[in-house]
Scaffold this active site. Structure first.
Site, PDB file in Angstrom:
ATOM      1  N   ASP A 152       0.955  -0.977  -0.046  1.00 22.28           N
ATOM      2  CA  ASP A 152       0.037   0.207  -0.044  1.00 22.28           C
ATOM      3  C   ASP A 152       0.798   1.279  -0.015  1.00 22.28           C
ATOM      4  O   ASP A 152       2.096   1.184   0.447  1.00 22.28           O
ATOM      5  CB  ASP A 152      -0.786  -0.197   1.363  1.00 22.28           C
ATOM      6  CG  ASP A 152      -1.609   1.347   1.498  1.00 22.28           C
ATOM      7  OD1 ASP A 152      -2.417   1.450   0.450  1.00 22.28           O
ATOM      8  OD2 ASP A 152      -1.785   1.646   2.676  1.00 22.28           O
ATOM      9  N   LEU A 153       0.488   2.429  -0.328  1.00 25.78           N
ATOM     10  CA  LEU A 153       1.243   3.629  -0.380  1.00 25.78           C
ATOM     11  C   LEU A 153       1.075   4.450   0.865  1.00 25.78           C
ATOM     12  O   LEU A 153       2.003   4.577   1.676  1.00 25.78           O
ATOM     13  CB  LEU A 153       0.944   4.446  -1.655  1.00 25.78           C
ATOM     14  CG  LEU A 153       1.759   5.609  -1.821  1.00 25.78           C
ATOM     15  CD1 LEU A 153       3.358   5.338  -2.132  1.00 25.78           C
ATOM     16  CD2 LEU A 153       1.307   6.537  -2.911  1.00 25.78           C
ATOM     17  N   ASP A 154      -0.127   5.097   0.870  1.00 25.40           N
ATOM     18  CA  ASP A 154      -0.412   5.935   1.851  1.00 25.40           C
ATOM     19  C   ASP A 154      -0.577   5.487   3.264  1.00 25.40           C
ATOM     20  O   ASP A 154      -1.249   4.440   3.433  1.00 25.40           O
ATOM     21  CB  ASP A 154      -1.764   6.627   1.834  1.00 25.40           C
ATOM     22  CG  ASP A 154      -1.766   7.675   0.586  1.00 25.40           C
ATOM     23  OD1 ASP A 154      -0.646   8.138   0.131  1.00 25.40           O
ATOM     24  OD2 ASP A 154      -3.008   7.846  -0.011  1.00 25.40           O
ATOM     25  N   THR A 184       1.325  10.151   4.129  1.00 25.12           N
ATOM     26  CA  THR A 184       0.374  11.023   3.489  1.00 25.12           C
ATOM     27  C   THR A 184      -0.942  10.944   4.238  1.00 25.12           C
ATOM     28  O   THR A 184      -1.963  11.977   3.787  1.00 25.12           O
ATOM     29  CB  THR A 184       0.249  10.880   2.146  1.00 25.12           C
ATOM     30  OG1 THR A 184       0.265   9.240   1.983  1.00 25.12           O
ATOM     31  CG2 THR A 184       1.328  11.365   1.322  1.00 25.12           C
ATOM     32  N   LYS A 220      -9.229   5.575   5.629  1.00 26.71           N
ATOM     33  CA  LYS A 220      -8.035   5.162   5.250  1.00 26.71           C
ATOM     34  C   LYS A 220      -8.100   3.897   4.232  1.00 26.71           C
ATOM     35  O   LYS A 220      -8.858   2.859   4.395  1.00 26.71           O
ATOM     36  CB  LYS A 220      -7.176   4.528   6.427  1.00 26.71           C
ATOM     37  CG  LYS A 220      -6.627   5.795   7.325  1.00 26.71           C
ATOM     38  CD  LYS A 220      -5.621   5.354   8.158  1.00 26.71           C
ATOM     39  CE  LYS A 220      -5.222   6.595   8.921  1.00 26.71           C
ATOM     40  NZ  LYS A 220      -4.503   6.385  10.272  1.00 26.71           N
ATOM     41  N   GLY A 221      -7.431   4.049   3.174  1.00 28.32           N
ATOM     42  CA  GLY A 221      -7.630   3.101   2.060  1.00 28.32           C
ATOM     43  C   GLY A 221      -8.641   3.018   1.120  1.00 28.32           C
ATOM     44  O   GLY A 221      -9.008   2.383   0.209  1.00 28.32           O
ATOM     45  N   ILE A 222      -9.633   4.110   1.583  1.00 25.96           N
ATOM     46  CA  ILE A 222     -11.090   4.211   0.789  1.00 25.96           C
ATOM     47  C   ILE A 222     -10.569   5.199  -0.389  1.00 25.96           C
ATOM     48  O   ILE A 222     -10.087   6.139   0.118  1.00 25.96           O
ATOM     49  CB  ILE A 222     -12.127   4.613   1.756  1.00 25.96           C
ATOM     50  CG1 ILE A 222     -12.251   3.644   2.868  1.00 25.96           C
ATOM     51  CG2 ILE A 222     -13.503   4.836   1.126  1.00 25.96           C
ATOM     52  CD1 ILE A 222     -12.868   2.187   2.631  1.00 25.96           C
ATOM     53  N   ARG A 265     -11.359   8.195  -3.102  1.00 24.10           N
ATOM     54  CA  ARG A 265     -11.917   9.734  -2.778  1.00 24.10           C
ATOM     55  C   ARG A 265     -13.450   9.894  -2.846  1.00 24.10           C
ATOM     56  O   ARG A 265     -13.930  10.208  -1.846  1.00 24.10           O
ATOM     57  CB  ARG A 265     -11.244  10.721  -3.967  1.00 24.10           C
ATOM     58  CG  ARG A 265     -11.144  11.890  -3.668  1.00 24.10           C
ATOM     59  CD  ARG A 265     -10.550  12.822  -4.569  1.00 24.10           C
ATOM     60  NE  ARG A 265      -9.094  12.205  -5.061  1.00 24.10           N
ATOM     61  CZ  ARG A 265      -8.493  12.627  -6.177  1.00 24.10           C
ATOM     62  NH1 ARG A 265      -9.184  13.492  -6.848  1.00 24.10           N
ATOM     63  NH2 ARG A 265      -7.339  12.155  -6.384  1.00 24.10           N
ATOM     64  N   SER A 303      -2.368   0.695  -4.320  1.00 18.63           N
ATOM     65  CA  SER A 303      -3.041   1.899  -3.655  1.00 18.63           C
ATOM     66  C   SER A 303      -4.304   2.350  -4.271  1.00 18.63           C
ATOM     67  O   SER A 303      -4.578   2.260  -5.458  1.00 18.63           O
ATOM     68  CB  SER A 303      -2.178   2.999  -3.888  1.00 18.63           C
ATOM     69  OG  SER A 303      -2.743   4.052  -3.382  1.00 18.63           O
ATOM     70  N   ALA A 304      -5.216   3.081  -3.514  1.00 17.84           N
ATOM     71  CA  ALA A 304      -6.344   3.279  -3.879  1.00 17.84           C
ATOM     72  C   ALA A 304      -6.057   4.935  -4.552  1.00 17.84           C
ATOM     73  O   ALA A 304      -7.031   5.569  -4.972  1.00 17.84           O
ATOM     74  CB  ALA A 304      -7.244   3.559  -2.799  1.00 17.84           C
ATOM     75  N   SER A 305      -4.873   5.319  -4.483  1.00 16.49           N
ATOM     76  CA  SER A 305      -4.954   6.768  -4.728  1.00 16.49           C
ATOM     77  C   SER A 305      -4.565   7.025  -6.210  1.00 16.49           C
ATOM     78  O   SER A 305      -3.835   6.469  -7.024  1.00 16.49           O
ATOM     79  CB  SER A 305      -3.631   7.483  -3.793  1.00 16.49           C
ATOM     80  OG  SER A 305      -3.220   8.582  -4.125  1.00 16.49           O
ATOM     81  N   LYS A 345     -11.047  -0.478  -2.072  1.00 19.26           N
ATOM     82  CA  LYS A 345     -10.790  -1.344  -0.846  1.00 19.26           C
ATOM     83  C   LYS A 345     -12.113  -0.924   0.077  1.00 19.26           C
ATOM     84  O   LYS A 345     -12.497   0.095   0.149  1.00 19.26           O
ATOM     85  CB  LYS A 345      -9.521  -1.210   0.043  1.00 19.26           C
ATOM     86  CG  LYS A 345      -8.127  -1.323  -0.971  1.00 19.26           C
ATOM     87  CD  LYS A 345      -7.106  -0.534  -0.242  1.00 19.26           C
ATOM     88  CE  LYS A 345      -5.860  -0.684  -1.003  1.00 19.26           C
ATOM     89  NZ  LYS A 345      -4.617   0.251  -0.405  1.00 19.26           N
ATOM     90  N   GLU A 355      -0.171  -3.384   4.472  1.00 24.59           N
ATOM     91  CA  GLU A 355      -1.397  -2.205   4.574  1.00 24.59           C
ATOM     92  C   GLU A 355      -1.385  -1.685   5.974  1.00 24.59           C
ATOM     93  O   GLU A 355      -1.153  -2.238   7.089  1.00 24.59           O
ATOM     94  CB  GLU A 355      -2.764  -3.176   4.591  1.00 24.59           C
ATOM     95  CG  GLU A 355      -3.491  -2.916   3.429  1.00 24.59           C
ATOM     96  CD  GLU A 355      -3.810  -1.588   2.841  1.00 24.59           C
ATOM     97  OE1 GLU A 355      -3.809  -0.799   3.685  1.00 24.59           O
ATOM     98  OE2 GLU A 355      -4.053  -1.365   1.734  1.00 24.59           O
ATOM     99  N   ASP A 356      -2.011  -0.766   5.899  1.00 24.00           N
ATOM    100  CA  ASP A 356      -1.857   0.488   7.139  1.00 24.00           C
ATOM    101  C   ASP A 356      -3.433   0.512   7.593  1.00 24.00           C
ATOM    102  O   ASP A 356      -3.942   0.906   8.789  1.00 24.00           O
ATOM    103  CB  ASP A 356      -1.412   1.688   7.145  1.00 24.00           C
ATOM    104  CG  ASP A 356      -2.097   2.475   6.178  1.00 24.00           C
ATOM    105  OD1 ASP A 356      -2.498   2.236   5.042  1.00 24.00           O
ATOM    106  OD2 ASP A 356      -2.358   3.809   6.828  1.00 24.00           O
TER     107      ASP A 356
HETATM  108  P1  B16 Z   1      -6.510  10.201  -3.746  1.00 19.17           P
HETATM  109  P2  B16 Z   1      -3.683   3.935  -0.153  1.00 19.17           P
HETATM  110  C1  B16 Z   1      -5.601   5.882  -0.179  1.00 19.17           C
HETATM  111  O1  B16 Z   1      -4.179   5.412  -0.511  1.00 19.17           O
HETATM  112  C2  B16 Z   1      -5.684   6.743   1.066  1.00 19.17           C
HETATM  113  O2  B16 Z   1      -5.391   5.687   2.263  1.00 19.17           O
HETATM  114  C3  B16 Z   1      -6.983   7.204   1.435  1.00 19.17           C
HETATM  115  O3  B16 Z   1      -7.073   7.907   2.483  1.00 19.17           O
HETATM  116  C4  B16 Z   1      -7.356   8.231   0.096  1.00 19.17           C
HETATM  117  O4  B16 Z   1      -8.846   8.565  -0.070  1.00 19.17           O
HETATM  118  C5  B16 Z   1      -7.278   7.079  -1.163  1.00 19.17           C
HETATM  119  O5  B16 Z   1      -5.924   6.402  -1.280  1.00 19.17           O
HETATM  120  C6  B16 Z   1      -7.479   7.986  -2.339  1.00 19.17           C
HETATM  121  O6  B16 Z   1      -6.521   8.987  -2.656  1.00 19.17           O
HETATM  122  O7  B16 Z   1      -7.689  11.307  -3.308  1.00 19.17           O
HETATM  123  O8  B16 Z   1      -5.133  10.557  -3.567  1.00 19.17           O
HETATM  124  O9  B16 Z   1      -6.759   9.463  -5.085  1.00 19.17           O
HETATM  125  O10 B16 Z   1      -3.717   3.930   1.284  1.00 19.17           O
HETATM  126  O11 B16 Z   1      -4.816   2.911  -0.765  1.00 19.17           O
HETATM  127  O12 B16 Z   1      -2.433   4.046  -0.874  1.00 19.17           O
HETATM  128 MG    MG Z   2      -2.751   3.132   3.264  1.00 20.12          MG
END
Ligand code: B16
Ligand code: MG
Length: 218
Positions: free
Chosen positions: A8-10, A16, A44-46, A48, A113-115, A144, A168-169
């Protein structure tokens, strides 16, 4: 036999999560919705959009699609402002060493990552080349705890899910990894990582990946 590691990233590679919180808190404040760390944990992990839905539900607010898009754009702009000066020094302790050493040991490495900002962040912290495959919120939009982001990682690495470990965090990420049939290392506080095969405070605890796997995951 474990042959791939999916990170996972964030919250795992970079901290972040605190910037996502600040940006969402600003949205919540403007919408007059109480929003503190406890509520933020659920985000977290969800993705946007799903994060915004959770916040709106907290305030029992319903908005038309255009207004949701307005808040999503504002949130992302505030978030981007926070991460604009990110640099390699911001990588969390132990992350770079683990990525490099694991590759040397022959493990395939993916980002899950979800980001939608994942590639931007990886470039800023100079880790874009540390991954064999990058699966982010642009490639997989279903959030996720759905396992899609990790299953796609396993597929692109050409390794069966049961031979992958996810780091994962977030509780949503642990559930996703387990649903995908993968082993999961929780990174962070025990309270928010139920169901992980093993929990560590930071990647720094993984001194040797082979020993770690044989001690905790086999
Ligand atoms: P973005 P991960 C997730 O990253 C974050 O934990 C989560 O808080 C955020 O809403 C999501 O990415 C979407 O991010 O707005 O940058 O597209 O933990 O899956 O690496
Ligand atoms: Mg994360």
């Amino acid at each position: 036999m474990i042959r791939a590691l999916i990170f996972d990233l964030d919250g795992v590679i970079v901290d972040t999560a605190k910037y996502h919180f600040k940006a969402w808190k600003k949205v919540a404040k403007k919408l007059k919705i109480p929003f503190e760390e406890k509520e933020n944990e659920k985000l977290k992990g969800i993705s946007r959009i799903n994060s915004l839905e959770i916040i709106l539900n907290l305030g029992s607010i319903q908005l038309p699609a255009e207004e949701k898009n307005h808040w999503l754009e504002l949130k992302n702009n505030w978030y981007l402002e926070h991460i604009k000066n990110m640099k390699p020094d911001d990588v969390l302790l132990g992350a770079e060493q683990l990525l490099t050493k694991s590759r040397e040991e022959g493990y395939k490495i993916a980002l899950g990552s979800a980001s939608k900002n994942a590639i931007l962040i990886l470039k800023k912290i100079n880790l874009i080349n540390a991954f064999d495959k990058i699966i982010d919120g642009n490639l997989v939009t279903i959030s996720k705890p759905n396992p899609k982001v990790f299953l796609e990682g396993a597929k692109l690495l050409e390794i069966p899910p049961e031979e992958c470990i996810v780091f994962e965090d977030a509780q949503a990420g642990i559930i996703a990894a387990k649903r995908g049939g993968m082993k999961c290392v929780g990174v962070g506080s025990r309270d928010n990582l139920k169901g992980a095969n093993v929990i560590i405070k930071s990647l720094e605890e993984v001194v040797d990946i082979n020993t770690f796997i044989s001690d905790h995951l086999s």
